[in-house]
Motif scaffolding. Structure first.
Motif, mmCIF file in Angstrom:
data_model
loop_
_atom_site.group_PDB
_atom_site.id
_atom_site.type_symbol
_atom_site.label_atom_id
_atom_site.label_comp_id
_atom_site.label_asym_id
_atom_site.label_seq_id
_atom_site.Cartn_x
_atom_site.Cartn_y
_atom_site.Cartn_z
ATOM 1 N N ALA A 10 47.771 49.384 32.867
ATOM 2 C CA ALA A 10 48.675 49.971 33.863
ATOM 3 C C ALA A 10 49.808 50.752 33.193
ATOM 4 O O ALA A 10 49.789 51.988 33.143
ATOM 5 C CB ALA A 10 49.227 48.892 34.786
ATOM 6 N N LEU A 14 48.347 54.195 33.663
ATOM 7 C CA LEU A 14 48.323 54.527 35.094
ATOM 8 C C LEU A 14 49.710 54.812 35.650
ATOM 9 O O LEU A 14 49.826 55.455 36.697
ATOM 10 C CB LEU A 14 47.716 53.363 35.883
ATOM 11 C CG LEU A 14 46.247 53.048 35.631
ATOM 12 C CD1 LEU A 14 45.898 51.699 36.246
ATOM 13 C CD2 LEU A 14 45.360 54.137 36.216
ATOM 14 N N LEU A 103 41.226 47.168 36.713
ATOM 15 C CA LEU A 103 42.603 47.165 36.222
ATOM 16 C C LEU A 103 42.788 45.985 35.279
ATOM 17 O O LEU A 103 42.443 44.853 35.611
ATOM 18 C CB LEU A 103 43.565 47.045 37.405
ATOM 19 C CG LEU A 103 45.066 46.969 37.082
ATOM 20 C CD1 LEU A 103 45.528 48.276 36.444
ATOM 21 C CD2 LEU A 103 45.861 46.691 38.360
ATOM 22 N N THR A 105 45.912 44.401 33.082
ATOM 23 C CA THR A 105 47.324 44.588 32.808
ATOM 24 C C THR A 105 48.081 43.273 32.661
ATOM 25 O O THR A 105 47.754 42.286 33.330
ATOM 26 C CB THR A 105 47.965 45.443 33.924
ATOM 27 O OG1 THR A 105 49.357 45.634 33.670
ATOM 28 C CG2 THR A 105 47.793 44.792 35.291
ATOM 29 N N TYR A 121 47.275 49.357 44.635
ATOM 30 C CA TYR A 121 46.292 49.419 43.563
ATOM 31 C C TYR A 121 44.963 48.761 43.923
ATOM 32 O O TYR A 121 43.926 49.129 43.362
ATOM 33 C CB TYR A 121 46.866 48.774 42.293
ATOM 34 C CG TYR A 121 47.691 49.724 41.444
ATOM 35 C CD1 TYR A 121 48.131 50.941 41.958
ATOM 36 C CD2 TYR A 121 48.033 49.415 40.141
ATOM 37 C CE1 TYR A 121 48.880 51.804 41.191
ATOM 38 C CE2 TYR A 121 48.783 50.275 39.360
ATOM 39 C CZ TYR A 121 49.207 51.476 39.886
ATOM 40 O OH TYR A 121 49.941 52.340 39.124
ATOM 41 N N PHE A 125 40.719 49.956 42.566
ATOM 42 C CA PHE A 125 39.992 49.251 41.503
ATOM 43 C C PHE A 125 39.042 48.206 42.082
ATOM 44 O O PHE A 125 39.344 47.562 43.081
ATOM 45 C CB PHE A 125 40.975 48.613 40.520
ATOM 46 C CG PHE A 125 41.896 49.625 39.894
ATOM 47 C CD1 PHE A 125 41.445 50.443 38.873
ATOM 48 C CD2 PHE A 125 43.180 49.809 40.376
ATOM 49 C CE1 PHE A 125 42.267 51.412 38.323
ATOM 50 C CE2 PHE A 125 44.017 50.777 39.833
ATOM 51 C CZ PHE A 125 43.555 51.580 38.803
ATOM 52 N N SER A 128 40.657 43.477 39.649
ATOM 53 C CA SER A 128 41.993 43.553 39.063
ATOM 54 C C SER A 128 42.241 42.315 38.220
ATOM 55 O O SER A 128 42.136 41.192 38.714
ATOM 56 C CB SER A 128 43.053 43.659 40.166
ATOM 57 O OG SER A 128 42.925 44.879 40.865
#
Length: 207
Positions: A10, A14, A103, A105, A121, A125, A128
């Motif tokens: 992230a 992103l 994702l 992160t 988000y 995705f 996550s």
């Protein structure tokens, strides 16, 4: 194995965080800014793994170093997020090409919830992998092992993109493909790297 999934970091890939955290801390804490920064860094380590509550810790720590409301400091340093629309567009383009896009992160609970809800988000995705939910964080090998298990793929089927070299090296050690890239390098550089791994991207620059 062919790459079938992309796992995107992230912050730095992103989105961008607060543009001048050092300046903010200096304005609030003066000569104690560095002490405050280290105290906050130490306090967040546990919550990034889901151990303890970072906001509660921040409310205890900040008054000892600075004349600023803990909530104001938190909003300025952790809620100030500028999403890269170009990165999100690229994520969408990869999904349209038939790849799983996920994702990966390091986040404590409150910031992860902000990203899920206010930034939306979850819509972008397939899976996550927030560190606080996994109970481990990058660059720990367990983070990547759990992430690929959640994705449902072999490590060699996953390409990981992160702006921190240590995270990239750790992912490779677990068997993932990995690209070291930061938003400041520009998306053309990322597109070239992804194409080098055989990802179906069509014409460069179309993201």
């Amino acid at each position: 194995m062919t790459v079938e999934h992309v796992l995107l970091d992230a912050d730095g890939v992103l989105q961008r965080s607060a543009p001048d955290p050092v300046g903010l801390l200096s304005a609030w804490a003066g000569e104690r800014a560095e002490e405050l920064a280290h105290a906050l860094w130490r306090a967040e380590r546990g919550p990034l793994r889901g151990e303890g509550d970072f906001v509660e810790a921040l409310e205890r720590i900040v008054p000892a170093y600075a004349d600023v409301a803990p909530g104001e400091l938190y909003d300025a340093l952790w809620r100030d997020i500028a999403v890269s629309e170009e990165s999100l567009a690229l994520a969408g383009r990869l999904r349209e090409a038939g790849l799983g896009v996920h994702l990966g992160t390091n986040q404590h609970r409150q910031r992860a919830e902000l990203m899920r809800t206010e930034l939306g988000y979850d819509e972008h995705f397939d899976v996550s992998c927030y560190s606080w939910e996994l109970g481990t964080k990058k660059p720990e090998p367990a983070y990547f092992e759990i992430a690929v298990e959640r994705i449902g793929a072999a490590p060699a089927q996953v390409l990981f993109v992160d702006d921190v070299a240590a995270n990239v090296e750790a992912a490779r050690a677990v068997g993932l493909h990995a690209v070291h890239w930061h938003l400041d390098e520009g998306h053309d550089v990322l597109l070239e790297a992804l194409a080098g791994h055989g990802l179906p991207l069509g014409e460069a620059g179309a993201a």
